[in-house]
Enzyme design. Structure first.
Site, PDB file in Angstrom:
ATOM      1  N   ASP A  30       1.341 -38.697 -54.431  1.00 56.60           N
ATOM      2  CA  ASP A  30       0.853 -39.493 -53.314  1.00 56.60           C
ATOM      3  C   ASP A  30       1.996 -40.403 -52.852  1.00 56.60           C
ATOM      4  OD1 ASP A  30      -0.972 -40.787 -51.522  1.00 56.60           O
ATOM      5  OD2 ASP A  30      -1.235 -42.365 -53.025  1.00 56.60           O
ATOM      6  N   ASP A  32       1.711 -43.807 -50.375  1.00 54.04           N
ATOM      7  CA  ASP A  32       1.373 -45.239 -50.358  1.00 54.04           C
ATOM      8  C   ASP A  32       0.670 -45.644 -51.648  1.00 54.04           C
ATOM      9  OD1 ASP A  32       1.854 -46.237 -47.377  1.00 54.04           O
ATOM     10  OD2 ASP A  32       1.010 -44.230 -47.258  1.00 54.04           O
ATOM     11  N   ASP A 206      -3.143 -43.194 -56.433  1.00 52.89           N
ATOM     12  CA  ASP A 206      -3.703 -44.516 -56.710  1.00 52.89           C
ATOM     13  C   ASP A 206      -5.076 -44.781 -56.101  1.00 52.89           C
ATOM     14  OD1 ASP A 206      -2.555 -44.615 -53.990  1.00 52.89           O
ATOM     15  OD2 ASP A 206      -3.033 -46.746 -54.097  1.00 52.89           O
TER      16      ASP A 206
END
Length: 257
Positions: A30, A32, A206
């Site tokens: 991922d 961000d 996240d």
């Protein structure tokens, strides 16, 4: 194939990934909140030279087996990361780009114009919310105005029902996007490519948007790594923050963190 060795350092309930043989692995990352810190505005994230150099080394060590899987459009990801040998799955896997230039993307949804107009009406009431236009969706960020969460949720939920677009929640954001794709589906597609077929998938993310990918990674013989505070998740392991993620990936390159 070496499986990860759980760290003995004190954590919440989910261990950090320890040593793992990545020679037969594919890395799905991922963006961000995983490789870069989350900024107040999507365009304000900072990409360090450390990250750019790390990604270059990873793609050399694991050719064709390092992918950025993000809710951001591929065009934005390439602006931040430059020209690389990375595989990109953007817009939650709706669009894909391979290092040889091969690309895959569906037609743009027809309903985005009216969706944006409704979001703009809400923005007149809550001026600090941010409307992020994407090629295959639109996101409503309320990070700068947390008290607008309920209003944003109600609007996004109603728009999803009226348009048939998929509603995806994230960290202080509600996104409406083209249906039929998520990060888990992106992993399945990528793992069918010659470079990744038969490899062990490791997904690092996240957010709630990463949960489908954590599930698929486990189903396909690999595992997920959650970045941030421990919470209910399909990920098997956890890293504290972006710094810890970069350090773990540097270890994967055979470097000292």
């Amino acid at each position: 194939m070496t499986k990860p060795i759980a760290s003995t350092a004190p954590r919440d309930n989910r261990p950090a990934p320890g040593l793992v043989d990545l020679q037969q692995a594919s890395l799905f990352l991922d963006f961000d909140g995983t490789l870069v810190g989350i900024a107040a505005h999507p365009g304000a994230v900072q990409v360090s030279d450390r990250l750019r150099g790390l990604l270059a080394r990873l793609t050399t060590k694991f050719p064709g087996r390092v992918a950025i899987v993000s809710g951001r459009p591929i065009a934005e990801l390439k602006q931040f990361l430059g020209s690389t040998a990375l595989v990109f799955a953007g817009s939650h896997g709706v669009e894909m780009l391979w290092p040889d230039g091969t690309a895959s993307e569906p037609p743009r949804p027809d309903d985005l114009g009216p969706v944006i107009q409704e979001m703009q009406r809400l923005q007149k009431v809550h001026s600090a919310i941010v409307i992020e236009r994407k090629p295959f969706g639109v996101a409503l960020h309320y990070r700068a105005e947390p008290q607008a969460e309920d209003a944003c949720r109600r609007l996004a939920t109603g728009l999803a029902k009226s348009t048939g677009l998929t509603l995806q929640s994230g960290k202080m954001v509600f996104e409406l996007r083209a249906p039929g794709a998520d990060k888990g589906g992106a992993l399945r597609t990528l793992l069918r490519t010659p470079a990744m077929a038969g490899s062990m998938p490791i997904f690092i993310g996240d957010d709630d948007t990463d949960e489908a990918a954590f599930v698929v990674a486990a189903e396909m013989g690999g595992f997920g790594i959650l970045v941030g505070a421990d919470r209910p998740t399909a990920a098997h392991y956890r890293l504290d923050d972006v710094e810890a993620t970069l350090a773990w990936l540097e270890t994967a390159c055979g470097e000292d963190s």
